[in-house]
Scaffold this motif. Structure first.
Motif, PDB file in Angstrom:
ATOM      1  N   ALA A 173       0.857  -1.185   0.000  1.00 34.20           N
ATOM      2  CA  ALA A 173       0.000   0.000   0.000  1.00 34.20           C
ATOM      3  C   ALA A 173       0.894   1.235   0.000  1.00 34.20           C
ATOM      4  N   GLY A 174       0.567   2.212  -0.836  1.00 34.18           N
ATOM      5  CA  GLY A 174       1.424   3.392  -0.936  1.00 34.18           C
ATOM      6  C   GLY A 174       0.825   4.477  -1.792  1.00 34.18           C
ATOM      7  N   LYS A 175       1.725   5.183  -2.500  1.00 38.51           N
ATOM      8  CA  LYS A 175       1.313   6.363  -3.264  1.00 38.51           C
ATOM      9  C   LYS A 175       1.443   6.189  -4.769  1.00 38.51           C
ATOM     10  N   GLY A 176       1.707   4.982  -5.240  1.00 40.41           N
ATOM     11  CA  GLY A 176       1.800   4.763  -6.678  1.00 40.41           C
ATOM     12  C   GLY A 176       3.223   4.761  -7.215  1.00 40.41           C
ATOM     13  N   LEU A 177       4.203   4.597  -6.349  1.00 48.99           N
ATOM     14  CA  LEU A 177       5.600   4.568  -6.764  1.00 48.99           C
ATOM     15  C   LEU A 177       5.921   3.201  -7.365  1.00 48.99           C
ATOM     16  N   ILE A 178       6.503   3.205  -8.569  1.00 48.26           N
ATOM     17  CA  ILE A 178       6.878   1.953  -9.228  1.00 48.26           C
ATOM     18  C   ILE A 178       8.388   1.962  -9.433  1.00 48.26           C
ATOM     19  N   VAL A 179       9.061   0.954  -8.863  1.00 45.67           N
ATOM     20  CA  VAL A 179      10.517   0.843  -8.962  1.00 45.67           C
ATOM     21  C   VAL A 179      10.845  -0.501  -9.599  1.00 45.67           C
ATOM     22  N   VAL A 180      11.671  -0.477 -10.649  1.00 47.79           N
ATOM     23  CA  VAL A 180      12.067  -1.694 -11.351  1.00 47.79           C
ATOM     24  C   VAL A 180      13.579  -1.833 -11.242  1.00 47.79           C
ATOM     25  N   ASN A 181      14.050  -2.901 -10.645  1.00 47.81           N
ATOM     26  CA  ASN A 181      15.479  -3.171 -10.435  1.00 47.81           C
ATOM     27  C   ASN A 181      16.174  -2.007  -9.736  1.00 47.81           C
ATOM     28  N   GLY A 182      15.519  -1.411  -8.771  1.00 46.95           N
ATOM     29  CA  GLY A 182      16.102  -0.325  -7.993  1.00 46.95           C
ATOM     30  C   GLY A 182      16.103   1.014  -8.692  1.00 46.95           C
ATOM     31  N   VAL A 183      15.448   1.137  -9.843  1.00 42.60           N
ATOM     32  CA  VAL A 183      15.418   2.373 -10.630  1.00 42.60           C
ATOM     33  C   VAL A 183      13.956   2.750 -10.857  1.00 42.60           C
ATOM     34  N   PRO A 184      13.603   4.047 -10.812  1.00 40.38           N
ATOM     35  CA  PRO A 184      12.209   4.430 -11.114  1.00 40.38           C
ATOM     36  C   PRO A 184      11.790   3.955 -12.499  1.00 40.38           C
ATOM     37  N   THR A 231      -8.408  -1.556 -13.017  1.00 41.81           N
ATOM     38  CA  THR A 231      -9.038  -1.762 -11.715  1.00 41.81           C
ATOM     39  C   THR A 231      -9.315  -0.455 -10.969  1.00 41.81           C
ATOM     40  N   LYS A 232      -8.968   0.685 -11.565  1.00 42.90           N
ATOM     41  CA  LYS A 232      -9.150   2.015 -10.958  1.00 42.90           C
ATOM     42  C   LYS A 232      -8.430   2.115  -9.609  1.00 42.90           C
ATOM     43  N   ARG A 233      -7.189   1.649  -9.595  1.00 41.48           N
ATOM     44  CA  ARG A 233      -6.372   1.691  -8.378  1.00 41.48           C
ATOM     45  C   ARG A 233      -5.111   2.536  -8.600  1.00 41.48           C
ATOM     46  N   ASP A 234      -5.195   3.576  -9.444  1.00 43.29           N
ATOM     47  CA  ASP A 234      -4.038   4.438  -9.710  1.00 43.29           C
ATOM     48  C   ASP A 234      -3.597   5.129  -8.428  1.00 43.29           C
ATOM     49  N   GLY A 235      -2.330   4.991  -8.083  1.00 38.52           N
ATOM     50  CA  GLY A 235      -1.780   5.645  -6.902  1.00 38.52           C
ATOM     51  C   GLY A 235      -2.108   4.966  -5.590  1.00 38.52           C
ATOM     52  N   ALA A 236      -2.697   3.790  -5.613  1.00 36.66           N
ATOM     53  CA  ALA A 236      -3.074   3.121  -4.365  1.00 36.66           C
ATOM     54  C   ALA A 236      -1.977   2.208  -3.835  1.00 36.66           C
ATOM     55  N   TYR A 237      -1.091   1.728  -4.734  1.00 38.18           N
ATOM     56  CA  TYR A 237      -0.079   0.748  -4.333  1.00 38.18           C
ATOM     57  C   TYR A 237       1.298   1.158  -4.843  1.00 38.18           C
ATOM     58  N   ASP A 238       2.314   0.799  -4.064  1.00 38.67           N
ATOM     59  CA  ASP A 238       3.712   0.923  -4.503  1.00 38.67           C
ATOM     60  C   ASP A 238       4.146  -0.430  -5.035  1.00 38.67           C
ATOM     61  N   VAL A 239       4.988  -0.410  -6.081  1.00 43.12           N
ATOM     62  CA  VAL A 239       5.450  -1.637  -6.717  1.00 43.12           C
ATOM     63  C   VAL A 239       6.967  -1.653  -6.713  1.00 43.12           C
ATOM     64  N   HIS A 240       7.540  -2.753  -6.237  1.00 40.70           N
ATOM     65  CA  HIS A 240       8.972  -3.004  -6.340  1.00 40.70           C
ATOM     66  C   HIS A 240       9.132  -4.279  -7.157  1.00 40.70           C
ATOM     67  N   ALA A 241       9.706  -4.136  -8.344  1.00 40.19           N
ATOM     68  CA  ALA A 241       9.834  -5.281  -9.243  1.00 40.19           C
ATOM     69  C   ALA A 241      11.299  -5.544  -9.541  1.00 40.19           C
ATOM     70  N   PHE A 242      11.640  -6.820  -9.655  1.00 42.15           N
ATOM     71  CA  PHE A 242      12.990  -7.247 -10.010  1.00 42.15           C
ATOM     72  C   PHE A 242      12.862  -8.177 -11.207  1.00 42.15           C
ATOM     73  N   VAL A 243      13.411  -7.741 -12.356  1.00 40.57           N
ATOM     74  CA  VAL A 243      13.211  -8.443 -13.613  1.00 40.57           C
ATOM     75  C   VAL A 243      14.533  -8.967 -14.121  1.00 40.57           C
ATOM     76  N   MET A 244      14.500 -10.188 -14.682  1.00 42.26           N
ATOM     77  CA  MET A 244      15.691 -10.791 -15.284  1.00 42.26           C
ATOM     78  C   MET A 244      15.306 -11.392 -16.621  1.00 42.26           C
ATOM     79  N   GLY A 245      16.246 -11.385 -17.545  1.00 46.87           N
ATOM     80  CA  GLY A 245      16.096 -12.074 -18.818  1.00 46.87           C
ATOM     81  C   GLY A 245      15.282 -11.313 -19.839  1.00 46.87           C
ATOM     82  N   GLY A 246      15.484 -11.669 -21.109  1.00 49.32           N
ATOM     83  CA  GLY A 246      14.701 -11.099 -22.193  1.00 49.32           C
ATOM     84  C   GLY A 246      15.046  -9.662 -22.508  1.00 49.32           C
ATOM     85  N   GLY A 247      14.215  -9.039 -23.320  1.00 47.84           N
ATOM     86  CA  GLY A 247      14.389  -7.645 -23.700  1.00 47.84           C
ATOM     87  C   GLY A 247      13.423  -6.756 -22.937  1.00 47.84           C
TER      88      GLY A 247
END
Length: 161
Positions: free
Chosen positions: A54-65, A86-102
C-alpha cells in the motif's frame, strides 16, 4: 604499458558489477520486511518478481524508477494498465525485479506480476483482470531454429539454374 591498461579496465569492470547486486539485494530485504504481497510474472524469456505494498503509486524496477528503466512511453503504459483497469491508480507501490529477455518482454512480465499481486490483495478484482486478459500468461515464445534452415522459418534462396 598494455598490462597497466588491462588491469585498470578490469578494476573498473569489477566495481561496476558489484554495485547493482548489493543495492538490489538490499532493496529485496527492505521490501520483504514490510507487509508486501509477492507475485511472479512471466513473458517470453523474462521473469519478474513483484512486491506490492500500500502506498502512493511509486513503481521501482530493479532499484530504478520506472520512467528511467523503461524510457519508452508505450512500455510505461503497459506497466500501468492493471491499475487503470481496476481504478487503483496511486493506491499501491510496486517493487519489481526483472531478469532475462528484452525490454518489451520485461514490461509484459512486470504487468503480469502486478496483475497477479493485485488479485491476491483484492480477490474481487479478479473478474476485471481476467476479462482484460492480464492474469493469463502469454505463452508465445520464439520458435527454435530448425535444421537445414537459416532461422526458424527462413529457408535457403531458391535458384532455378
Amino acid at each position: 604499458m598494455t598490462e597497466v591498461k588491462k588491469t585498470a579496465t578490469k578494476a573498473v569492470k569489477t566495481t561496476k558489477k558489484a554495485a547493482p547486486k548489493a543495492s538490489a539485494a538490499k532493496a529485496v530485504a527492505d521490501v520483504k520486511l514490510s507487509n508486501a504481497t509477492y507475485a511472479t510474472g512471466k513473458r517470453k524469456d523474462s521473469v519478474a518478481r513483484v512486491y506490492l505494498t500500500a502506498g502512493k503509486g511509486l513503481i521501482v524496477v530493479n532499484g530504478v524508477p520506472v520512467n528511467e528503466y523503461f524510457r519508452r512511453p508505450v512500455l510505461q503504459m503497459i506497466i500501468a494498465q492493471p491499475f487503470g483497469i481496476t481504478k487503483r491508480d496511486g493506491a499501491y507501490d510496486v517493487h519489481a525485479f526483472v531478469m532475462g529477455g528484452g525490454l518489451s518482454g520485461q514490461a509484459g512480465a512486470v504487468k503480469h506480476g502486478i496483475s497477479k499481486a493485485l488479485e491476491k490483495v483484492e480477490p474481487e478484482l479478479r473478474k476485471a483482470l481476467k476479462s482484460a486478459g492480464f492474469l493469463t500468461r502469454d505463452s508465445r515464445v520464439v520458435e527454435r531454429k530448425h535444421f537445414g534452415r537459416h532461422k526458424a522459418r527462413r529457408s535457403t534462396q531458391f535458384s532455378k539454374r
